[in-house]
Enzyme design. Sequence first.
Site, mmCIF file in Angstrom:
data_model
loop_
_atom_site.group_PDB
_atom_site.id
_atom_site.type_symbol
_atom_site.label_atom_id
_atom_site.label_comp_id
_atom_site.label_asym_id
_atom_site.label_seq_id
_atom_site.Cartn_x
_atom_site.Cartn_y
_atom_site.Cartn_z
ATOM 1 C CG ASN A 86 -5.492 11.892 0.883
ATOM 2 O OD1 ASN A 86 -5.839 12.035 -0.288
ATOM 3 N ND2 ASN A 86 -5.690 10.765 1.549
ATOM 4 C CD GLN A 93 -1.669 15.768 5.612
ATOM 5 O OE1 GLN A 93 -1.884 16.897 5.138
ATOM 6 N NE2 GLN A 93 -0.474 15.373 5.985
ATOM 7 C CG HIS A 99 0.832 9.750 4.400
ATOM 8 N ND1 HIS A 99 0.620 10.790 5.285
ATOM 9 C CD2 HIS A 99 -0.392 9.320 4.037
ATOM 10 C CE1 HIS A 99 -0.678 10.955 5.459
ATOM 11 N NE2 HIS A 99 -1.320 10.085 4.702
HETATM 12 P P1 AMP Z 1 -4.417 10.122 5.248
HETATM 13 O O1 AMP Z 1 -5.871 10.014 5.571
HETATM 14 O O2 AMP Z 1 -4.120 10.396 3.806
HETATM 15 O O3 AMP Z 1 -3.693 11.049 6.193
HETATM 16 O O4 AMP Z 1 -3.834 8.651 5.448
HETATM 17 C C1 AMP Z 1 -3.426 8.144 6.667
HETATM 18 C C2 AMP Z 1 -3.361 6.652 6.487
HETATM 19 O O5 AMP Z 1 -2.573 6.112 7.528
HETATM 20 C C3 AMP Z 1 -4.719 5.946 6.547
HETATM 21 O O6 AMP Z 1 -4.922 5.219 5.349
HETATM 22 C C4 AMP Z 1 -4.583 5.030 7.766
HETATM 23 O O7 AMP Z 1 -5.235 3.800 7.572
HETATM 24 C C5 AMP Z 1 -3.089 4.864 7.863
HETATM 25 N N1 AMP Z 1 -2.562 4.554 9.178
HETATM 26 C C6 AMP Z 1 -2.798 5.223 10.347
HETATM 27 N N2 AMP Z 1 -2.089 4.687 11.338
HETATM 28 C C7 AMP Z 1 -1.366 3.665 10.798
HETATM 29 C C8 AMP Z 1 -0.437 2.723 11.328
HETATM 30 N N3 AMP Z 1 -0.078 2.723 12.616
HETATM 31 N N4 AMP Z 1 0.097 1.814 10.471
HETATM 32 C C9 AMP Z 1 -0.249 1.802 9.174
HETATM 33 N N5 AMP Z 1 -1.116 2.672 8.614
HETATM 34 C C10 AMP Z 1 -1.664 3.584 9.423
#
Ligand code: AMP
Length: 113
Positions: A86, A93, A99
């Site tokens: 994203n 995002q 990521h």
């Molecule tokens: P995005 O919305 O594409 O930026 O994805 C961010 C992702 O990071 C989401 O799916 C969250 O659930 C995940 N996330 C946020 N903080 C953590 C964390 N500390 N450990 C693992 N996943 C996380």
Amino acid sequence: MSDCIFCKIADGNIPANIAYEDDRILCFHDLEPQAPVHVLLIPRKHIESLDAAEEGDAALLGHLLLKVKEIAARLGLENGYRLVSNCGADGMQTVKHLHFHLLGKRRLLWPPG
Ligand code: AMP
Ligand code: ZN
């Protein structure tokens, strides 16, 4: 980036359930899984998004992408998977460190919401 949550995970300052790591990339399980298998692949280097990637990141990003099949196999995704990054506001995002979501073990819908 001192206030970046994924940099903190990469540095070991925030715990994560790590599925794979090497000197350049890290893969850990998402806190809020959207599929039976949902992991995130990140470069250790802080790059805000694909939009911020530069020519000099080509080898790093190539390394990350070529690791996907190995990680997918380790996680038992023999029936396929989806890789998503994203980017920005319309991409929804939320974490501003590049990521890739690797999702599998269920039939994923298309188009995404
Ligand atoms: P995005 O919305 O594409 O930026 O994805 C961010 C992702 O990071 C989401 O799916 C969250 O659930 C995940 N996330 C946020 N903080 C953590 C964390 N500390 N450990 C693992 N996943 C996380
Ligand atoms: Zn970061």
